[in-house]
Write a protein that holds these residues in place. Structure first.
Motif, PDB file in Angstrom:
ATOM      1  N   MET A  88     -14.873  -3.979  -2.559  1.00 25.40           N
ATOM      2  CA  MET A  88     -14.020  -4.390  -3.890  1.00 25.40           C
ATOM      3  C   MET A  88     -12.497  -3.497  -3.468  1.00 25.40           C
ATOM      4  O   MET A  88     -11.630  -4.304  -3.835  1.00 25.40           O
ATOM      5  CB  MET A  88     -14.595  -3.815  -5.091  1.00 25.40           C
ATOM      6  CG  MET A  88     -15.959  -4.689  -5.574  1.00 25.40           C
ATOM      7  SD  MET A  88     -16.573  -4.329  -7.013  1.00 25.40           S
ATOM      8  CE  MET A  88     -16.951  -2.448  -6.863  1.00 25.40           C
ATOM      9  N   GLU A  89     -12.638  -2.441  -3.216  1.00 23.15           N
ATOM     10  CA  GLU A  89     -11.287  -1.738  -2.993  1.00 23.15           C
ATOM     11  C   GLU A  89     -10.758  -2.392  -1.824  1.00 23.15           C
ATOM     12  O   GLU A  89      -9.212  -2.607  -1.923  1.00 23.15           O
ATOM     13  CB  GLU A  89     -11.559  -0.302  -2.555  1.00 23.15           C
ATOM     14  CG  GLU A  89     -11.989   0.485  -3.830  1.00 23.15           C
ATOM     15  CD  GLU A  89     -11.102   0.397  -4.914  1.00 23.15           C
ATOM     16  OE1 GLU A  89      -9.851   0.556  -4.820  1.00 23.15           O
ATOM     17  OE2 GLU A  89     -11.664   0.311  -6.061  1.00 23.15           O
ATOM     18  N   ASP A  90     -11.271  -2.907  -0.699  1.00 23.07           N
ATOM     19  CA  ASP A  90     -10.524  -3.803   0.122  1.00 23.07           C
ATOM     20  C   ASP A  90      -9.888  -4.894  -0.426  1.00 23.07           C
ATOM     21  O   ASP A  90      -8.743  -5.375   0.023  1.00 23.07           O
ATOM     22  CB  ASP A  90     -11.356  -4.145   1.297  1.00 23.07           C
ATOM     23  CG  ASP A  90     -11.995  -2.805   2.304  1.00 23.07           C
ATOM     24  OD1 ASP A  90     -11.129  -1.856   2.058  1.00 23.07           O
ATOM     25  OD2 ASP A  90     -13.009  -3.023   2.576  1.00 23.07           O
ATOM     26  N   ASN A  91     -10.484  -5.605  -1.223  1.00 23.19           N
ATOM     27  CA  ASN A  91     -10.154  -6.850  -1.847  1.00 23.19           C
ATOM     28  C   ASN A  91      -8.616  -6.576  -2.255  1.00 23.19           C
ATOM     29  O   ASN A  91      -7.914  -7.219  -2.581  1.00 23.19           O
ATOM     30  CB  ASN A  91     -11.244  -7.537  -2.919  1.00 23.19           C
ATOM     31  CG  ASN A  91     -12.326  -8.020  -2.068  1.00 23.19           C
ATOM     32  OD1 ASN A  91     -12.330  -8.186  -0.814  1.00 23.19           O
ATOM     33  ND2 ASN A  91     -13.179  -8.841  -2.899  1.00 23.19           N
ATOM     34  N   LEU A  92      -8.769  -5.600  -3.397  1.00 22.81           N
ATOM     35  CA  LEU A  92      -7.793  -5.263  -4.186  1.00 22.81           C
ATOM     36  C   LEU A  92      -6.773  -4.823  -3.272  1.00 22.81           C
ATOM     37  O   LEU A  92      -5.518  -5.053  -3.509  1.00 22.81           O
ATOM     38  CB  LEU A  92      -7.981  -3.833  -5.046  1.00 22.81           C
ATOM     39  CG  LEU A  92      -7.006  -3.075  -6.000  1.00 22.81           C
ATOM     40  CD1 LEU A  92      -6.576  -4.442  -6.932  1.00 22.81           C
ATOM     41  CD2 LEU A  92      -7.555  -1.976  -6.645  1.00 22.81           C
ATOM     42  N   ALA A  93      -6.683  -3.919  -2.038  1.00 27.23           N
ATOM     43  CA  ALA A  93      -5.646  -3.613  -1.170  1.00 27.23           C
ATOM     44  C   ALA A  93      -5.069  -4.909  -0.621  1.00 27.23           C
ATOM     45  O   ALA A  93      -3.905  -5.024  -0.626  1.00 27.23           O
ATOM     46  CB  ALA A  93      -6.348  -2.748  -0.114  1.00 27.23           C
ATOM     47  N   ALA A  94      -5.883  -5.844  -0.205  1.00 28.69           N
ATOM     48  CA  ALA A  94      -5.351  -7.012   0.188  1.00 28.69           C
ATOM     49  C   ALA A  94      -4.775  -7.968  -0.657  1.00 28.69           C
ATOM     50  O   ALA A  94      -3.616  -8.575  -0.450  1.00 28.69           O
ATOM     51  CB  ALA A  94      -6.562  -8.078   0.726  1.00 28.69           C
ATOM     52  N   PHE A  95      -5.228  -7.677  -2.069  1.00 30.39           N
ATOM     53  CA  PHE A  95      -4.288  -8.525  -3.023  1.00 30.39           C
ATOM     54  C   PHE A  95      -2.879  -7.992  -3.214  1.00 30.39           C
ATOM     55  O   PHE A  95      -1.895  -8.569  -3.393  1.00 30.39           O
ATOM     56  CB  PHE A  95      -5.248  -8.494  -4.476  1.00 30.39           C
ATOM     57  CG  PHE A  95      -4.360  -9.101  -5.713  1.00 30.39           C
ATOM     58  CD1 PHE A  95      -4.524 -10.267  -5.678  1.00 30.39           C
ATOM     59  CD2 PHE A  95      -3.453  -8.386  -6.330  1.00 30.39           C
ATOM     60  CE1 PHE A  95      -3.665 -11.111  -6.977  1.00 30.39           C
ATOM     61  CE2 PHE A  95      -2.779  -9.082  -7.463  1.00 30.39           C
ATOM     62  CZ  PHE A  95      -2.946 -10.359  -7.697  1.00 30.39           C
ATOM     63  N   ASN A  96      -3.061  -6.592  -3.549  1.00 31.05           N
ATOM     64  CA  ASN A  96      -1.629  -5.653  -3.507  1.00 31.05           C
ATOM     65  C   ASN A  96      -0.667  -6.273  -2.423  1.00 31.05           C
ATOM     66  O   ASN A  96       0.428  -6.208  -2.633  1.00 31.05           O
ATOM     67  CB  ASN A  96      -2.006  -4.508  -3.604  1.00 31.05           C
ATOM     68  CG  ASN A  96      -2.742  -4.057  -4.982  1.00 31.05           C
ATOM     69  OD1 ASN A  96      -2.326  -4.600  -6.142  1.00 31.05           O
ATOM     70  ND2 ASN A  96      -3.246  -2.869  -5.051  1.00 31.05           N
ATOM     71  N   GLU A  97      -1.136  -6.150  -1.370  1.00 26.22           N
ATOM     72  CA  GLU A  97      -0.253  -6.377  -0.284  1.00 26.22           C
ATOM     73  C   GLU A  97       0.035  -7.933   0.108  1.00 26.22           C
ATOM     74  O   GLU A  97       1.348  -8.092   0.463  1.00 26.22           O
ATOM     75  CB  GLU A  97      -1.241  -5.958   1.150  1.00 26.22           C
ATOM     76  CG  GLU A  97      -0.669  -6.258   2.387  1.00 26.22           C
ATOM     77  CD  GLU A  97      -1.031  -6.008   3.716  1.00 26.22           C
ATOM     78  OE1 GLU A  97      -0.659  -6.344   4.879  1.00 26.22           O
ATOM     79  OE2 GLU A  97      -2.158  -5.408   3.711  1.00 26.22           O
TER      80      GLU A  97
END
Length: 855
Positions: free
Chosen positions: A1-10
């Motif tokens: 989930m954190e990876d998804n959030l990081a990808a969204f932010n980037e």
């Protein structure tokens, strides 16, 4: 989930800030000044609402503090420019999310076929899965309900801009942003029903035509089997199509519309086949094989361009010709380009000559009136004055000697649907049109009338027809199993089902169920109805297929569909998944080939999971059922009390944007049923009903009654029972998480000024109090500190979009306040008042489009 959030932010948030700054530099009329002012307005709105200021106070103080605009006309002109700019910011976010889709969403993660297959192998259930694949299928039914505010040109820009962003092509990005700035977002004229159908056929041609075969072939590759052997005669993924056939959804749909739409779908499909065979022709240049390709090309060319209505090509011939080509290349030419041939064979198997099946739909009350109008033409009526309610006799109507007509166009069209169905089956194949959905189905007579009508209008003895009752209200859901048992027990109807492979399709309506009974009760009532209908169907040896009328937001049955379908246990037949896809949900979930593949796989594996893995945890215990029943009972009472409040309908009519939906040129259909000037609750269509609450940022249909129901348990010291239910039941957990999504998109500071309104203040406070209570308990039973804590990427997407539309919503409320002031002073018909009305209408667009992640 954190990876998804990081990808969204980037890939979304950061790029949005970069590309939005590029947008500011473009030489577009008024954009530069607007782009400078808009961030200031956004901050001004946020600070103003934090200080409990009203929308008109916020807008007025903004103009005084940040501009030199000193007349209402100048200020309104600037507000229009703000709206236009916000609309384009939303498009930019859409394109960025499309471009980042495969990074923000793990295409091989949970819900993908790849992940599911790994679980199957670990459970040693491969044989069970292979058997299920022979019969299981997913059917997506596209509808033209008016929740899509983007015109076709803008949808194209979203696609092109997304591809440019994915390729990091800065020059193309700048060009598409410029195009975006110059392209109008509003439609000057209402579309016709045929226009709406053509718009959705674009998705058939450009998305589903490519995505569905890719999924099927990918599964074959993973399982190391040919798709022909793997799926036998089953088409794993199917498409349905309501535009042009749905009379209840749109009373302007007529027989000629239905026929034109069917013809357009067939010719569009033929052109798609023709393009594919032209590509093959470049590669299949071998002796013997080349002639086979040329013959197919010539026949498809005739069917596409020369004589599309009466082309000589037959589906059986095309399938055989492609099979012969495949065998020749495999045997004589080292299987060169065999995968391309197989992909076209798969497409022909899936789409036939129909592309998508047109569904006919009409309200049971209209059908009953049509029978009354036609009774003088029905011989059986002369000897049976009670024919209209004689269940047995209706099922046995004899064919008419000649097709009759009556003067009333709606009633005449109701009967003429069947000859149209017969004509489409002749041209497009049997699957071109074979489903008749009965809205507002109350009893077995409603089904018998359609069955009898089909016989009377000459569909034949062994009718290729599925009569589909649609149960919508809480009361209708409660008796649905009894209605179906009467049908199953009838020899004539059972004989028909035997001809239909002992399969009965039944539709359940989430939208109107929620409108009628509230969020919790509608979902629990549908769950129970599925159980009781499954039980009675199994008793008679019938395979029941549930067709869900699911919308975009959770209030219309949307939200996380994978979790919903995966949560259904063994007491509910899940041999197929069928659901409606509508409005912005089509473009948001199926707007690109990647997103379409992802979301179709999610549905596919959810259904297969229930077929193959059969987890005992999904079966609700008696204790859990008692808790859900009590929750539903309390919630239903709360919602009914709320719905019966004397200010309920007046509040929507006077304080929301409900009446403005009909003034937007987004749909050909009226926004309410009935012709009375006075608005009645039962005449409200579900989409404008839910949409009006959404524009207010109150989202009542997605949470009202939930807080009161949980509070009831808390008052009895039984809150742990709800917490336990949340932990153990995926079904309940999915309901709660979808309700959280509704609450996360509510923003009561926007309408806080209404609490001081003499007429509606107490009613607003009633809604607000329930939202506070619901949020409190949803967080407590889930153990989360904030809404959507377990879905950080979705949470971040919602927050970004909500921040973008906050100024737009503030403008909308400001305009509504001004309109009321002008109407009270007798100036409601002035040019100024009309200007404010246009502000309200235009503001509808951006807010709806920004809500694509509600699906």
């Amino acid at each position: 989930m954190e990876d998804n959030l990081a990808a969204f932010n980037e890939l979304v948030l950061l790029k949005y800030q970069v590309f939005n700054s590029i947008f500011l530099t473009l030489e577009l009329d008024g954009v530069h000044r607007t782009g400078i002012l808009l961030p200031l307005l956004q901050s001004h709105c946020q600070k103003g609402f934090e200080k409990s200021e009203t929308p008109d106070e916020i807008i007025n103080s903004f103009f005084e503090e940040w501009t030199d605009l000193d007349t209402e006309k100048k200020r309104n002109d600037q507000l229009f420019r703000f709206i236009q700019y916000i609309e384009r910011e939303v498009v930019l976010v859409d394109s960025l999310e499309d471009a980042a889709f495969d990074r923000v969403n793990n295409l091989n993660g949970s819900g993908s076929f790849n992940s599911f297959y790994e679980t199957v192998k670990k459970r040693r259930a491969t044989d069970e899965m292979l058997e299920a694949l022979k019969h299981f299928r997913v059917r997506l039914v596209l509808t033209a309900h008016p929740t899509q505010f983007y015109p076709g040109a803008v949808l194209g820009i979203i696609t092109d801009l997304g591809e440019a962003i994915k390729a990091n092509n800065l020059l193309a990005i700048k060009e598409y942003l410029t195009q975006l700035g110059k392209t109008p977002f509003f439609k000057k004229e209402k579309p016709t029903p045929y226009d709406e159908a053509v718009n959705l056929i674009w998705f058939l041609e450009n998305i589903f035509y490519h995505a569905i075969p890719k999924i099927v072939n990918s599964i074959g590759v993973q399982l190391h089997q040919s798709t022909t052997a793997l799926f036998e005669d089953n088409t794993l993924l199917q498409l349905g199509f309501w535009p042009g056939g749905d009379r209840d959804g749109n009373p302007f749909v007529k027989t000629d519309t239905t026929l034109k739409v069917a013809e357009r779908m067939r010719t569009t499909l033929m052109k798609s086949y023709y393009r594919d065979i032209r590509k093959l022709k470049r590669h299949i240049t071998f002796k013997g094989s080349e002639d086979k390709v040329l013959e197919i090309e010539q026949k498809l060319y005739e069917a596409s361009f020369v004589n599309p209505k009466n082309a000589a090509i037959k589906l059986s011939w095309l399938k055989k010709a492609l099979d012969n080509l495949h065998d020749d290349v495999e045997k004589n030419h080292q299987s060169l380009f065999i995968d391309d041939i197989n992909e076209l064979r798969e497409k022909v198997k899936i789409f036939g000559f129909h592309f998508s099946s047109i569904g006919l739909r009409q309200d049971s009350r209209v059908i009953k009136s049509a029978f009354e109008a036609f009774k003088k033409f029905i011989p059986e009526w002369k000897t049976n004055k009670n024919l209209d309610t004689d269940f047995e006799a209706l099922l046995k109507l004899a064919p008419a000697k000649q097709l009759p007509e009556v003067k009333d166009p709606v009633l005449n069209d109701t009967f003429q649907c069947i000859p149209a169905m017969k004509e489409i089956q002749k041209r497009n194949g049997a699957h071109g049109c074979y489903r008749f959905i009965i809205s507002n189905c109350r009893d077995e007579n409603d089904v018998a009338r359609i069955f009898g009508m089909a016989r009377f209008m000459g569909l034949g003895e062994k009718m290729f027809l599925d009569v589909i009752p649609l149960f919508e209200t809480i009361d209708d859901l409660a008796v649905a199993d009894a209605v179906m048992e009467k049908l199953y027990a009838n020899a004539t109807y059972m004989n028909h089902l035997k001809n239909r492979k002992k399969k009965q399709v039944i539709m359940l309506g989430f939208s109107d169920g929620t409108k009628d009974g509230g969020y919790l009760t509608a979902n629990w009532s549908i769950y129970k109805a599925k159980e009781t209908i499954t039980s009675v169907s199994r008793k008679y040896g019938i395979k029941v297929v549930f067709f869900d009328g699911r919308g975009g937001p959770p209030a219309r049955g949307g939200g996380n569909t994978h979790k919903f379908y995966a949560s259904l246990g063994p007491t509910i037949d899940s041999s197929q998944i069928q659901l409606t896809i509508q409005g912005q949900t089509i473009s948001s979930k199926f707007g690109t080939v990647d997103s379409a593949r992802f979301n179709m796989e999610q549905l596919l594996t959810a259904g297969l999971e229930n077929q193959v893995l059969n987890d005992p945890d999904k079966k609700l215990t008696e204790e859990e059922r008692k808790v859900l029943e009590e929750l539903s009972k309390v919630s239903y009472k709360a919602y009914q009390d709320f719905k019966k409040h004397p200010k309920f309908v007046p509040y929507l009519e006077e304080m929301s944007t409900l009446k403005y939906y009909g003034m937007t040129n987004i749909s050909s259909r009226p926004t309410k049923r009935g012709k009375d000037d006075k608005l009645k609750f039962e005449d409200l269509r579900a989409i404008p009903f839910v949409g009006a609450w959404s524009q207010l940022k109150q989202n009542v249909p997605g949470f009202y009654g939930v807080g009161k129901a949980i509070a009831h348990f808390d008052s009895q010291g039984k809150l742990d029972e709800i917490k336990k239910l949340y932990q153990n039941s995926l079904f309940f957990r999915t309901l709660i998480e979808n309700s959280m999504q509704s609450l996360s998109k509510s923003y009561f500071p926007l309408t806080r000024y209404m609490r001081n309104d003499k007429e509606f203040g107490k009613f607003w406070t009633l809604i607000y109090s329930e939202s506070v209570q619901a949020k409190k308990y949803l967080l407590e039973i889930s153990g989360q500190k904030e809404l959507l804590q377990t879905n950080p990427a979705i949470k971040a997407s919602i927050e970004l979009r909500e921040s973008i539309v906050l100024p737009l919503l503030t403008i909308q409320q400001f305009a509504l306040i001004k309109i009321k002031e002008l109407e009270k002073s007798g100036k409601g018909t002035t040019e100024l008042a009309e200007s404010y009305r246009k502000l309200v209408i235009r503001s509808l667009y951006g807010n709806i489009n920004a809500s694509r992640n509600s699906a």
